[in-house]
Design an enzyme around this catalytic site. Structure first.
Site, PDB file in Angstrom:
ATOM      1  CB  CYS A   1      29.486  36.331  13.964  1.00 42.92           C
ATOM      2  SG  CYS A   1      27.457  35.808  13.207  1.00 42.92           S
TER       3      CYS A   1
ATOM      4  CG  HIS B   1      27.857  33.709  18.644  1.00 45.30           C
ATOM      5  ND1 HIS B   1      28.443  34.773  18.407  1.00 45.30           N
ATOM      6  CD2 HIS B   1      27.621  33.646  17.422  1.00 45.30           C
ATOM      7  CE1 HIS B   1      28.718  35.148  17.200  1.00 45.30           C
ATOM      8  NE2 HIS B   1      28.282  34.435  16.089  1.00 45.30           N
TER       9      HIS B   1
ATOM     10  CB  CYS C   1      30.521  31.742   9.036  1.00 46.91           C
ATOM     11  SG  CYS C   1      30.389  30.490  10.659  1.00 46.91           S
TER      12      CYS C   1
END
Length: 434
Positions: free
Chosen positions: A99, A390, A421
């Site tokens: 990510c 996302h 994170c």
């Protein structure tokens, strides 16, 4: 109010040369199998890069990334530039860090800018969750390759005969950690239980995310950050009409059997398609960008990792944020803008709880300074990943561009901190200043 005039201790984060981040463009973000399902990662990236090239001068370097692998290309960054019609002499490479991919790409570019031919970089990433490529298992791949390489019928029959039924299986990429075999949601359920994060607390953060995103769209905040595509002109994941009552009715998504599950589709980021970019520049490079583009200084950054076998998978930023602040002589209250990636609102709530735990900060993060109360009211003012979506490879560029625009509108000297994170027990954080 955050104290804006504080001067940090000298940091080695970006070296002696000032590094600037300027807001880029992104596509609308759309839920998996939704409006953008017809695009792969390359096709999502091209219109973003075209829009950015139309605004700025030729970059000296490009860094682009995606998390989900594809057999159709090995260097996505190079393919994107060529398909976007960029100067073919621009070097480009692909990066990946789950990510954190396009935030890590920004840090990589920052370290390569030296004003000796490199002063401006185009950075970003994309993810097409709707077009995940299915692969063959390694054994079946070996069998098929031997079959295709066979020169005569006898060799082909021998290759076919060597294939076992147990070899005939497909590999479908999943959002799970390879070491543990658990999904991100399963790991975060464990985190929520371990840190006693309630369902109500998670839903309240989710509601704030959707309200902030809806407010950002209605106020026009996103108008110059998001390009329009024929299939979507704005993010399709924002729920302006949601409420705590509606969120409370949703069933648990990851722990469905114990009766203790708290993570739902409402307080977790959705699987999303999209692409996003930003600019990284020295002072000289900044002069090559339009004056209207919001820009802020990248003062310092942190890349860290924890042992996912002994710590909760998504806890790295709770270790990294105190270290980043302490070495710059700052406290939580000194930061006027916080942008924290919302993989799950339970993860955000846990990070905040850990950051306010003096024992955790001292014993786990190794920071003895008292950093104070975390200012929740300064976090994600225009929504976060829970509402906006996302797309793994795009989130870093999305959240940085959003923070750049927000921070650039604040008083001179204001600090901002952006945190992501990442799977594998890793994290990236950027310390910004207007």
């Amino acid at each position: 109010m955050a104290r804006a005039a504080k001067t940090p201790a000298k940091s080695s984060g970006t070296g002696t040369r000032d590094i600037w981040l300027a807001a880029g463009k992104r596509t609308p973000f759309a839920r998996v199998n939704g409006a953008l399902a017809g695009y792969d990662a390359l096709q999502l990236s091209v219109p973003v890069v075209k829009a950015m090239l139309a605004e700025g001068e030729r970059p000296d370097l490009a860094v682009w990334g995606a998390v989900i692998p594809s057999l159709m290309w090995s260097n996505l960054a190079r393919e994107v530039l060529l398909d976007a019609g960029a100067d073919a002499s621009i070097p480009a490479f692909t990066t990946v860090m789950a990510c954190s991919t396009s935030m890590a790409g920004a840090f990589q570019a920052a370290g390569m800018l030296d004003d000796r031919g490199r002063s401006l970089a185009l950075v970003g990433g994309a993810e097409s969750m709707s077009r995940v490529q299915v692969g063959l298992g390694p054994e079946l791949s070996d069998d098929l390759r031997r079959l295709l390489e066979a020169r005569d019928l006898k060799a082909r029959l021998a290759a076919l005969g060597a294939t076992r039924l147990s070899d005939i299986r497909l590999h479908i990429p999943r959002v799970v950690n390879r070491i543990t075999g658990k999904s991100m949601g399963e790991h975060t359920e464990e985190m929520a239980k371990g840190w006693s994060i309630s369902r109500t607390e998670q839903d309240e953060l989710a509601l704030a995310s959707h309200r902030g995103a809806a407010r950002g769209w209605s106020s026009g905040f996103f108008d110059d950050l998001v390009i329009r595509l024929p299939e979507a002109t704005k993010d399709t994941t924002v729920r302006p009409d949601t409420s705590l009552e509606k969120l409370a009715k949703l069933a648990p998504s990851f722990d469905r059997t114990s009766g203790q599950g708290t993570l739902t589709a409402g307080n977790s980021s959705p699987l999303t398609d999209g692409a996003a970019g930003l600019w990284v520049a020295t002072d000289k490079g900044l002069d090559r960008l339009p004056a209207h583009l919001p820009r802020v200084r990248l003062v310092d950054y942190e890349i860290n990792a924890i042992d996912l076998r002994t710590e909760y998978l998504l806890m790295a930023p709770a270790y990294g944020i105190p270290r980043l602040l302490a070495r710059n002589g700052l406290t939580y209250d000194d930061i006027g803008l916080w942008e924290i990636h919302e993989a799950f609102t339970a993860q955000v709530a846990t990070h905040i709880k850990a950051l306010e735990d003096d024992g955790f900060v001292r014993d786990k993060a190794g920071v003895t300074a008292r950093l104070g109360r975390f200012p929740r009211e300064r976090m994600n003012p225009n929504g976060g990943s829970t509402a906006l979506g996302h797309p793994f490879g795009a989130t870093g560029a999305r959240i940085l561009s959003q923070a750049i625009k927000e921070l650039a509108a604040m008083p001179a000297g204001t600090w901002g901190l952006v945190s992501i994170c990442a799977d594998g027990g890793q994290g990236t954080m950027a310390l910004l200043r207007n």
